[in-house]
Design an enzyme around this catalytic site. Sequence first.
Site, short mmCIF file in Angstrom:
data_model
loop_
_atom_site.label_atom_id
_atom_site.label_comp_id
_atom_site.label_asym_id
_atom_site.label_seq_id
_atom_site.Cartn_x
_atom_site.Cartn_y
_atom_site.Cartn_z
N LYS A 249 0.85 -1.19 0.00
CA LYS A 249 0.00 0.00 0.00
C LYS A 249 0.88 1.25 0.00
O LYS A 249 1.92 1.27 0.67
CB LYS A 249 -0.88 -0.06 1.26
CG LYS A 249 -1.97 0.98 1.37
CD LYS A 249 -2.81 0.69 2.64
CE LYS A 249 -3.96 1.62 2.85
NZ LYS A 249 -4.80 1.26 4.03
N SER B 161 -9.48 -1.74 7.30
CA SER B 161 -9.04 -1.49 5.93
C SER B 161 -8.31 -2.63 5.24
O SER B 161 -8.03 -2.54 4.05
CB SER B 161 -8.15 -0.26 5.87
OG SER B 161 -8.98 0.87 5.82
N SER C 109 -9.71 0.83 3.16
CA SER C 109 -8.95 1.71 2.30
C SER C 109 -7.83 1.02 1.52
O SER C 109 -7.27 1.62 0.59
CB SER C 109 -8.33 2.83 3.14
OG SER C 109 -7.40 2.27 4.07
N1 GLN Z 1 -13.21 2.47 6.86
C1 GLN Z 1 -12.54 2.90 8.03
C2 GLN Z 1 -12.32 4.39 7.97
O1 GLN Z 1 -12.70 4.97 7.03
C3 GLN Z 1 -11.27 2.16 8.21
C4 GLN Z 1 -10.07 2.78 7.62
C5 GLN Z 1 -8.80 2.02 7.86
O2 GLN Z 1 -8.80 0.94 8.44
N2 GLN Z 1 -7.70 2.62 7.41
O3 GLN Z 1 -11.76 4.98 8.84
#
Ligand code: GLN
Length: 524
Positions: free
Chosen positions: A102, A201, A177
Site C-alpha cells: 500500500k 481497511s 482503504s
Molecule cells: N473504513 C474505516 C475508515 O474509514 C477504516 C479505515 C482504515 O482501516 N484505514 O476509517
Amino acid sequence: MEETERMQPEKSWKSGPELGAMTESLAESSALALHQKIQSGERTAVSVLDETFEAIQKRDAVIGAFVSLNKEGAYQMAEAVDKAVAAGQSLPLLAGVPISIKNNISIQGNAVSCASKILAGYRAPFNATVVDKMAAAMMPIVGNTNLDEFAMGGSTENSALQLTKNPWNLDCVPGGSSGGSAAAVASGQTLLSLGSDTGGSVRQPASLCGLTGIKPTYGRVSRYGLVAFGSSLDQISPFARNTIDLAALLEVISGFDPADSTSARQPVPAFSKTVQDRANFSGLKIGVIQQLNGDGMQPAVAESFQHAIQHMQSDGAAVQSISIPSIDAAIAAYYLIATAEASSNLARFDGVRYGLRVEGEDINAMYCQTRAQGFGPEVKRRIMLGTFALSSGYYDAYYGKAQKVRALLRKQFEDAFQAVDVLVCPTSPATAFKIGEKSTDPVSMYLMDIATVPVNLVGVPAMNIPCGFDTSGLPIGLQLIAPHWQEEKLLQLAHCFEKLAAVPLNYPDSWERVKVNDSPMANA
Ligand code: GLN
C-alpha cells in the site's frame, strides 16, 4: 455437500489456468509453492518477476490497483535471489515471491503518496521496518498500491489519484482503504500484498475481494515507516489468497522494533509451520457476537454466516451466543478517536516539510492554501471532526466519552474470551457495492465498518476468510477474532475453516468480459 454447493455457484468461479491471460506462475494458488520452485531451481526469481510485470501491464489498465511500480528495486532483489540459489544457499521464507504494498508504507527513495495531492513530489528518506524485513526475506517489492486518501475510507474512491475496480465485478468497489492491494491480489497481479488496518481497511477489502487478510494484535508489527492515520489503531496487515501464505507473510513482517515505541516485545511464533497443526474444530468454543449475528445485514451475508457456523459446529465446535453491548457505540467511538488522532497526525502536512506547497502572501496564507488544495473532502471532514472533538469545552463530551466506550469494549471482549476461544461475525454487512453508490453519503460508508472497528479499538487480532457468495457471485467474508497475541490459534482455525467450507480461492471470471489494453504504466 448441499451447503458446499450453495457456497460455490459454479458460474462465478474459474480456476487460474482457465483464464487465457493468466501466466503460469501467477496462476499458482500458493506463494509458498512458488517460493519452493525458486529454491529448487525449477523457476528463477527473475522469470517470475517478468511474468508479474507482464500481468500488471495487461491487467492493471483495467483494475487500477497500482499507483507506481518499483521495477529496479524488484529486479535487483530477484537477481540476488537467483544468485543465492546458484550458490547453493538456502533461502529465507518467501524469498523470490513478488509482493505489492500500500502506498502509505515507505520505501526509501520512492514516492509515498498516500493517494493524496498534498504529498506530491515527496519521496521517503528511509525504509519502513516491514520493508527492511521483506528485504531480509529477499522478497521483490513490485510496486505501490492505491488507497483511500491517507487510508480514510472503505471503498478506495477517496483516492486523489485513480479509481480501483473490484476484479469480481468491475462496476463495484474493491473495498478500502487498502483496495489497491486487495484488487492486485484478487486479479492475480501479485499473490501477496500489504495494507494497513485502522478500522478494517484490510479485513473489509479482503471480504469484498474474496481474500484472506489478518489484522495482527496492536504492537505485533512495527508501524515505523507507515504514514500515521490513527496511531493507537493502525497496524500494517497482510493479504493473501489462502491462510497458509498469509501465515508465512505475517511471520516475515512481525516482531519487536525499537524504532516503534508501541511495538511489543513478543516472540514471533513460526506461523507458517504451525498453521496446519490443528485437524478440526473439536474442543473449541466459538462465540457468535449477538450484536453482529447477521440481523439487519444483507440476506446473503446472514445466510452464508449461518452456514459457516453450521460448518464449524458439525466439525466439533461448541457454539454459543455472546453479547458485547458496547458494539452499538463502537462506530461513534471509532470515528471520534480515529479522527482526533488523524487531526493531530496530519498537522505536519503544512507546505514546509513535505510535498505540496502553495505560496501565499504570508506564512499563514501558505499553510491554508496548501492544506485547502492538498487535502481531499473526506480528509478535511475528518480533520475538522477530530479537531472539534479535541477542542476545549468539547473534549470531555466527545473524545473523553469515546475513550470510555473503548475501555468498556475492551472489558467486554476480555470477559467474552473467558467463555470462548474465538468470536465470529460477518466481516462486512454487505458485499461489494457499486462505484459511486455511497460516495455522497459518508455516514452510510461509515456504517459498513460496524464489525471491524471494535477490533481495532480493543487491539486484538482478527482476520477475514471467504465463506461464500451472494446471488450475483460476489464474495462474502467471515471474521474470526482472537484474544491478544493469539494469531497462531486464529490462523489455525481459519485454515480448518478453509478446508471445511471448501470455498475455492480462485480468480474471478470478470476477465472474460475485460478487454485488456496496454497499461499506461508499461514504461514506469
Ligand atoms: N473504513 C474505516 C475508515 O474509514 C477504516 C479505515 C482504515 O482501516 N484505514 O476509517
